[in-house]
Design an enzyme around this catalytic site. Structure first.
Site, PDB file in Angstrom:
ATOM      1  N   CYS A 196       0.838  -1.200   0.000  1.00  0.00           N
ATOM      2  CA  CYS A 196       0.000   0.000   0.000  1.00  0.00           C
ATOM      3  C   CYS A 196       0.881   1.261   0.000  1.00  0.00           C
ATOM      4  O   CYS A 196       1.455   1.581  -1.023  1.00  0.00           O
ATOM      5  CB  CYS A 196      -0.991  -0.058   1.162  1.00  0.00           C
ATOM      6  SG  CYS A 196      -2.470   0.923   0.829  1.00  0.00           S
ATOM      7  N   HIS A 247      -3.563  -5.059   0.755  1.00  0.00           N
ATOM      8  CA  HIS A 247      -2.915  -5.552   1.983  1.00  0.00           C
ATOM      9  C   HIS A 247      -2.971  -7.081   2.024  1.00  0.00           C
ATOM     10  O   HIS A 247      -3.910  -7.650   2.565  1.00  0.00           O
ATOM     11  CB  HIS A 247      -3.613  -4.990   3.219  1.00  0.00           C
ATOM     12  CG  HIS A 247      -3.412  -3.529   3.403  1.00  0.00           C
ATOM     13  ND1 HIS A 247      -2.359  -3.013   4.134  1.00  0.00           N
ATOM     14  CD2 HIS A 247      -4.119  -2.470   2.946  1.00  0.00           C
ATOM     15  CE1 HIS A 247      -2.436  -1.693   4.113  1.00  0.00           C
ATOM     16  NE2 HIS A 247      -3.494  -1.335   3.405  1.00  0.00           N
ATOM     17  N   GLU A 273      -1.484  -9.031   3.827  1.00  0.00           N
ATOM     18  CA  GLU A 273      -1.307  -9.589   5.189  1.00  0.00           C
ATOM     19  C   GLU A 273      -2.615 -10.043   5.819  1.00  0.00           C
ATOM     20  O   GLU A 273      -2.610 -10.843   6.750  1.00  0.00           O
ATOM     21  CB  GLU A 273      -0.618  -8.567   6.106  1.00  0.00           C
ATOM     22  CG  GLU A 273      -1.412  -7.320   6.469  1.00  0.00           C
ATOM     23  CD  GLU A 273      -1.170  -6.142   5.516  1.00  0.00           C
ATOM     24  OE1 GLU A 273      -0.853  -6.394   4.327  1.00  0.00           O
ATOM     25  OE2 GLU A 273      -1.323  -4.988   5.956  1.00  0.00           O
TER      26      GLU A 273
HETATM   27  N1  GLN Z   1      -2.082   6.639   2.837  1.00  0.00           N
HETATM   28  C1  GLN Z   1      -2.147   5.867   1.644  1.00  0.00           C
HETATM   29  C2  GLN Z   1      -3.502   5.919   0.982  1.00  0.00           C
HETATM   30  O1  GLN Z   1      -4.468   6.296   1.596  1.00  0.00           O
HETATM   31  C3  GLN Z   1      -1.761   4.439   1.921  1.00  0.00           C
HETATM   32  C4  GLN Z   1      -2.770   3.715   2.740  1.00  0.00           C
HETATM   33  C5  GLN Z   1      -2.266   2.424   3.287  1.00  0.00           C
HETATM   34  O2  GLN Z   1      -1.076   2.161   3.268  1.00  0.00           O
HETATM   35  N2  GLN Z   1      -3.168   1.633   3.813  1.00  0.00           N
HETATM   36  O3  GLN Z   1      -3.626   5.564  -0.157  1.00  0.00           O
END
Ligand code: GLN
Length: 543
Positions: A391, A518, A520
């Site tokens: 992300c 994500h 994970e």
């Molecule tokens: N802050 C970034 C976004 O909103 C990454 C978000 C994250 O890593 N979950 O896209």
């Protein structure tokens, strides 16, 4: 339907969630279909707006629910998929009751905590317990209900009352009350102290709930005398006093409870499937791993590892699969930055990064440490060190590539520099700018492969697409994708529109992978998430 209600006393952080999940594992080993429900007595609707610094990570479900990290434990231990309703909060239940009041459902009555809120809680528990969670159509046979917080808190009082009534609604024989407590050790002879447990059980019984089973967190196994004393003072049989003492890894917890006779007390045969055997193999296999692999985790909040719980678990699942003992080198991202004021901290951070065999930059929000993460991505790219960006970790790698390979100086994400020129990462058009709660791109979304052949696709195996869970507001600037690709950073996976970047892989690098989602949240012991497995394979020379 059998209900197992797990409450906690004395203090938080006793591993109530792990205890509850472990009981679930034992029931599942006996061939039951098991689900779980976590009650969080706070007023937030969900965990989405809560700081991971205070509460640990926000766990994301398939349906986009942003929930307490304990649901992650349940999903991993029981290999199930839960929904947002499996996390009940005071915010949700009050919203429901108030909505019903506005509709006029209460027919002129005064709306009160008892019976209206307590009834709504019981309805919720019963309904959600029956939702299939194992991917099949059949309702579960058992539901583990974990009550967050500590008995005696003002916040949890309505839930205790609801659970007290619940035993009459569903039948006393269908509910097992488990209370998790602490047995500290005092004095030079190491005496196990029972008084805190006596007090918390007294409090619980005063509220109308008599525990059937006591699980005591302690450093060493409870002595026979301690068990007998607790049984006598707490109105449970000595066989029903269990200890969860220190063990080398958490996979031992279900085994430890089984050895102490939990299955007999619950009247189930945990050996009736092969599950517990597999579990045993896993727990002991993990103990025997000696060869180390060092992975750098470059993030924020590095003094509170619960903020990255699922990432740590996923790394462990993957390390186990490549037969290595995982060592995480925690690096506070801002310490890598050239203007970091403390030179020795800076040196230490860089030394840790350089001694690691792989680098992971996890998700995150806010600009603190972003420049440090960009430096970590640059280091991994230019030194051929395996890299996984999750992300925000994908986004910083895109910024780094944009600045240093494509030559767009000052490129950034508009999250950190709204007016930067040539932004590598931009705000997604469909996302709300006025509300923070529940407005991101959330939950399971498909990623479609754009190439026939690449490392990460091979790791995922068969199929034209992968479903992973998302939680973000920003994305790689679609206008830049062509430039990125012509320089070797290939977007091998995109969303169903073919516009949005989901996975990149750098050509000619041993393993340089970024994922917008994500991974994970879907990793399981014995079934590690492919991007993590790739990182660990590459870091141990097995890719
Ligand atoms: N802050 C970034 C976004 O909103 C990454 C978000 C994250 O890593 N979950 O896209």
């Amino acid at each position: 339907m059998k209900y197992v209600v797990v409450s906690g006393g004395v203090l938080s952080g006793l591993g109530k969630g792990v205890t509850a999940s472990s009981i679930g594992v034992l029931l599942k080993s006996a061939g039951l279909r098991v689900t779980s429900l976590k009650i969080d007595p706070y007023l937030n609707s969900d965990a989405g707006t809560m700081s991971p610094f205070e509460h640990g990570e926000v766990f994301v479900l398939d349906d986009g629910g942003e929930v307490d990290l304990d649901l992650g434990n349940y999903e991993r231990f029981l290999d199930i998929n839960l929904g947002r309703d499996n996390n009940l909060t005071t915010g949700k239940i009050y919203a429901k009751v108030i909505e019903a009041e506005r509709r006029g459902d209460y027919l002129g009555k005064t709306v009160q905590v008892i019976p209206h809120v307590t009834d709504a809680v019981q309805d919720w528990l019963e309904e959600v317990a029956h939702i299939p969670a194992d991917g099949g159509d059949l309702p579960p046979d058992a539901c583990i209900i974990e009550l967050g917080g500590t008995v005696g808190d003002i916040e949890s009082a309505p839930y205790i009352e609801a659970l007290r009534q619940f035993q009459f609604r569903v039948g006393r024989e269908n509910v097992t009350f488990v209370h998790v407590s602490l047995v500290p050790v005092m004095g030079p002879v190491g005496e196990q102290k029972t008084k805190p447990t006596q007090h918390t059980v007294k409090e619980l019984r005063g509220l109308g709930i008599t525990p059937d089973i006591l699980v005591c967190r302690s450093s060493a196994p409870l002595t026979k005398e301690t068990r007998e004393k607790l049984a006598a003072f707490c109105h449970v049989s000595p066989q029903a006093v269990m200890s969860t003492h220190d063990v080398p890894n958490i996979y031992h917890v279900p085994l430890m409870l089984q050895e102490q006779g939990l299955c007999e007390i619950m009247n189930v045969d945990c050996e009736s499937t092969g599950l517990l055997h597999d579990w045993k193999t896993m727990a002991y296999h993990l103990d025997t791993l000696t060869e180390k692999v060092e992975i750098a985790m470059v993030g924020k909040y590095t003094d509170l590892s619960d903020a990255y719980l699922s990432v740590i678990k996923s790394l462990q699942h993957a390390a186990m699969a490549v037969d290595h003992k995982l060592v995480i080198n925690w690096i506070e991202a801002s310490h890598l930055e050239s203007d970091w004021s403390d030179a020795s901290e800076r040196e230490h951070a860089w030394a840790l990064l350089k001694q690691s065999s792989g680098v992971l930059v996890p998700g995150g929000f806010g600009d603190r440490g972003v420049e440090g993460k960009i430096l970590a991505a640059e280091y991994a790219r230019t030194s051929s060190t395996p890299y996984l960006g999750i992300c925000l970790g994908l986004q910083v790698a895109a910024i780094e590539f944009c600045r240093n390979v494509l030559g767009f100086e000052g490129s950034n994400s508009t999250e950190f520099d709204e007016n930067c020129k040539n932004p590598a990462v931009v705000f997604m058009p469909e996302i709300s700018t006025t509300h923070l709660g529940g407005t991101m791109r959330l939950g399971s979304r498909p990623t479609l492969w754009q190439v026939e052949e690449c490392t990460i696709r091979r790791l995922y195996g068969d199929g034209d697409s992968v479903d992973e869970r998302h939680r973000h507001r920003y994305e790689v600037n679609p206008d830049m994708i062509e430039a990125f690709e012509s320089a070797g950073l290939v977007f091998v996976g995109k969303d169903e529109t073919g516009q949005r970047c989901e996975i990149f892989e750098l050509e000619g690098h041993p393993y340089y992978v970024g994922v917008q989602y994500h991974p994970e949240f879907k990793s399981r012991p014995g079934r590690p998430s492919p991007p993590f497995l790739g990182l660990l394979m590459a870091s141990t020379g097995q890719l």
